[in-house]
Design an enzyme around this catalytic site. Structure first.
Site, PDB file in Angstrom:
ATOM      1  N   ASN A   1       3.291   1.903 -13.388  1.00  0.00           N
ATOM      2  CA  ASN A   1       2.076   1.743 -12.600  1.00  0.00           C
ATOM      3  C   ASN A   1       1.872   0.258 -12.329  1.00  0.00           C
ATOM      4  O   ASN A   1       1.546  -0.511 -13.237  1.00  0.00           O
ATOM      5  CB  ASN A   1       0.876   2.329 -13.353  1.00  0.00           C
ATOM      6  CG  ASN A   1      -0.408   2.227 -12.560  1.00  0.00           C
ATOM      7  OD1 ASN A   1      -0.462   1.606 -11.495  1.00  0.00           O
ATOM      8  ND2 ASN A   1      -1.461   2.837 -13.071  1.00  0.00           N
TER       9      ASN A   1
ATOM     10  N   CYS B   1      -6.544  11.270  17.036  1.00  0.00           N
ATOM     11  CA  CYS B   1      -6.302  10.094  17.888  1.00  0.00           C
ATOM     12  C   CYS B   1      -7.630   9.515  18.367  1.00  0.00           C
ATOM     13  O   CYS B   1      -8.572  10.254  18.647  1.00  0.00           O
ATOM     14  CB  CYS B   1      -5.446  10.467  19.103  1.00  0.00           C
ATOM     15  SG  CYS B   1      -3.759  10.989  18.704  1.00  0.00           S
TER      16      CYS B   1
ATOM     17  N   ASP C   1       5.966  -2.921  -0.748  1.00  0.00           N
ATOM     18  CA  ASP C   1       5.386  -2.031   0.258  1.00  0.00           C
ATOM     19  C   ASP C   1       4.288  -1.203  -0.405  1.00  0.00           C
ATOM     20  O   ASP C   1       4.430  -0.005  -0.614  1.00  0.00           O
ATOM     21  CB  ASP C   1       6.494  -1.129   0.834  1.00  0.00           C
ATOM     22  CG  ASP C   1       5.987  -0.206   1.936  1.00  0.00           C
ATOM     23  OD1 ASP C   1       4.840  -0.387   2.391  1.00  0.00           O
ATOM     24  OD2 ASP C   1       6.741   0.708   2.331  1.00  0.00           O
TER      25      ASP C   1
ATOM     26  N   CYS D   1       0.051  -1.522   4.941  1.00  0.00           N
ATOM     27  CA  CYS D   1      -0.673  -0.537   5.745  1.00  0.00           C
ATOM     28  C   CYS D   1      -2.164  -0.865   5.790  1.00  0.00           C
ATOM     29  O   CYS D   1      -2.965  -0.059   6.263  1.00  0.00           O
ATOM     30  CB  CYS D   1      -0.446   0.874   5.204  1.00  0.00           C
ATOM     31  SG  CYS D   1      -0.963   1.121   3.499  1.00  0.00           S
TER      32      CYS D   1
END
Length: 432
Positions: free
Chosen positions: A342, A90, A363, A389
């Site tokens: 792929n 963190c 995604d 992400c």
């Protein structure tokens, strides 16, 4: 968020400067200005004034270490974890959750050149349902060390508490430590993975030499007494299932099974909301065909199949494609087809690529989806949902859609990893 740095410029003087931070970057570093360039200072919050020692000085930015904090932000909080500041897990426990979310949303806004419509979040503590703890044994004290790596180091932080773990996993730590410490082969352990899902907790123990019969018996006793499914990993790519049922979790009323090594989202609460928001944004209508790229084992694919006429999922990892097929059958979904391919390679000649689709969801991993963006444009779907992400690759890939006449209709920041520098997001693009 991607950052690119040139070689470090050594600071030859230990000059102390006094600065006031005016912002927080997505990684939780305070940002000030010094000689006209950005100065990044770990541990300092917006509005705080401090004496700082420069540790790195480059042409476009510099870094500094706090020598003495002269004022305190009202959004500064006492970290809950006793290991914060040493453990590399963190980076932002010293900042309020509201400040963390606001700073990440602002970073996303700057990169996408558009306001963020919403922040999708869940509990800020006890959210992490998966963790991998390194193991190291020394004959002298402390004996068995179990924990995470220090920031920027391979050194191990011996962790006794971890408040971002789901409560069931955090409560397991002391008992697990005692069990592993009692093994004759304790010096030959590599790491332990913990997962907690709807079916219950599980552990995967990586051991570097064969375990004795007595050690296996101790582990099985621990597994039974604590209700933890047990897997052994004698090789990095081998799993031996000793006890407990195959793991599964619920999503959108579906039951999704997986192998302990398969990728699943770490934050269940945010994942559930993310799936629901994607379904809402796509507005699947009867008779529509949907394409799900980088689909994994069907986190989005199977919920989509409950609403669409037909769904195609494409994934590069064979084991995940097999699991997607299995889960489709398990949930009696006959209108979904999975393909292994792929997606960084040419897709134009693939069987699925010849089909037409009304809506597309993707995604991708951090590298993004540069290899398929032009093909998505050729498919001319009415709506595209991109789950990301890495905002840097989302920004890059979105340019292809915008240049083809799509517009960004919705943008959300996903607070998937509170108290860390990870920034996830999702965007809806629509063609007029």
């Amino acid at each position: 968020m991607a950052q690119f740095y040139s070689a470090k410029r050594r600071v030859t003087t230990r000059e102390i400067i006094t600065v006031t931070t005016d912002g927080l970057d997505a990684f939780g570093q305070g940002v000030a200005r010094h000689h006209g360039k950005a100065l990044f200072i770990a541990g300092l919050l917006p509005g705080e004034r401090a004496e700082v020692v420069l540790s790195e000085d480059k042409k476009q930015f510099a870094r500094g270490d706090v020598k003495k904090r002269l004022s305190e932000s009202p959004e500064r909080e006492t970290p809950r974890c006793p290991h914060f500041g040493v453990c590399g897990g963190c980076q932002q426990q010293h900042a309020s959750v509201a400040l963390q979310q606001r700073s990440k949303a602002q970073a996303l806004c700057r990169m996408m050149k558009r306001e963020v419509d919403e922040v999708i979040s869940g509990p800020a503590w006890g959210y992490r349902r998966r963790a991998r703890l390194s193991l190291n044994f020394t004959p002298r004290k402390p004996g068995l060390q179990m924990g995470f790596r220090k920031a920027g180091s391979n050194d191990l932080v011996d962790v006794h508490r971890c408040p971002v773990l789901v409560p069931r996993l955090e409560a397991l730590l002391p008992k697990l430590r005692d069990c592993l410490s009692s093994l004759d082969g304790v010096r030959h352990l590599g790491h332990v993975e913990l997962v907690d899902v709807t079916s219950g907790p599980l552990m995967v123990l990586r051991h570097l030499k064969p375990l004795s019969a007595a050690d296996r018996e101790k582990l099985e006793c621990f597994s039974h007494s604590e209700g933890v499914a047990l897997y052994l990993a004698p090789q990095s790519d081998t799993l031996e299932h000793l006890n407990g049922e195959m793991p599964w979790y619920e999503s959108d009323g579906l039951r999704l099974t997986f192998s302990p090594r398969d990728f699943i989202q770490v934050n269940d609460a945010v994942n559930q909301q993310m799936v629901a928001r994607a379904l809402e944004w796509l507005e699947i209508q009867p008779g529509e065909r949907v394409l799900d790229l980088f689909c994994g084992m069907g986190n989005f694919t199977l919920p989509l199949a409950r609403r669409a006429e037909s769904v195609v999922g494409v994934e590069g990892v064979a084991a995940l494609v097999e699991k997607g097929d299995y889960n489709a059958g398990l949930n009696a979904l006959k209108n979904v087809t999975f393909f292994q391919h792929n997606l960084e390679e040419d897709v134009t000649r693939q069987p699925w690529a010849q089909q037409g689709f009304d809506k597309v969801l993707l995604d991708p991993a951090r590298a993004g989806a540069a290899g398929v963006m032009q093909h998505i444009v050729k498919l001319k779907p009415r709506r595209v949902v991109y789950v990301s992400c890495n905002p840097a690759t989302l920004m890059r890939d979105s340019e292809t859609l915008l240049a083809a006449g799509y517009r960004t209709v919705r943008l959300a920041m996903l607070d998937m990893f509170p108290h860390t520098g990870h920034l996830e997001s999702m965007a809806l693009f629509e063609r007029d």
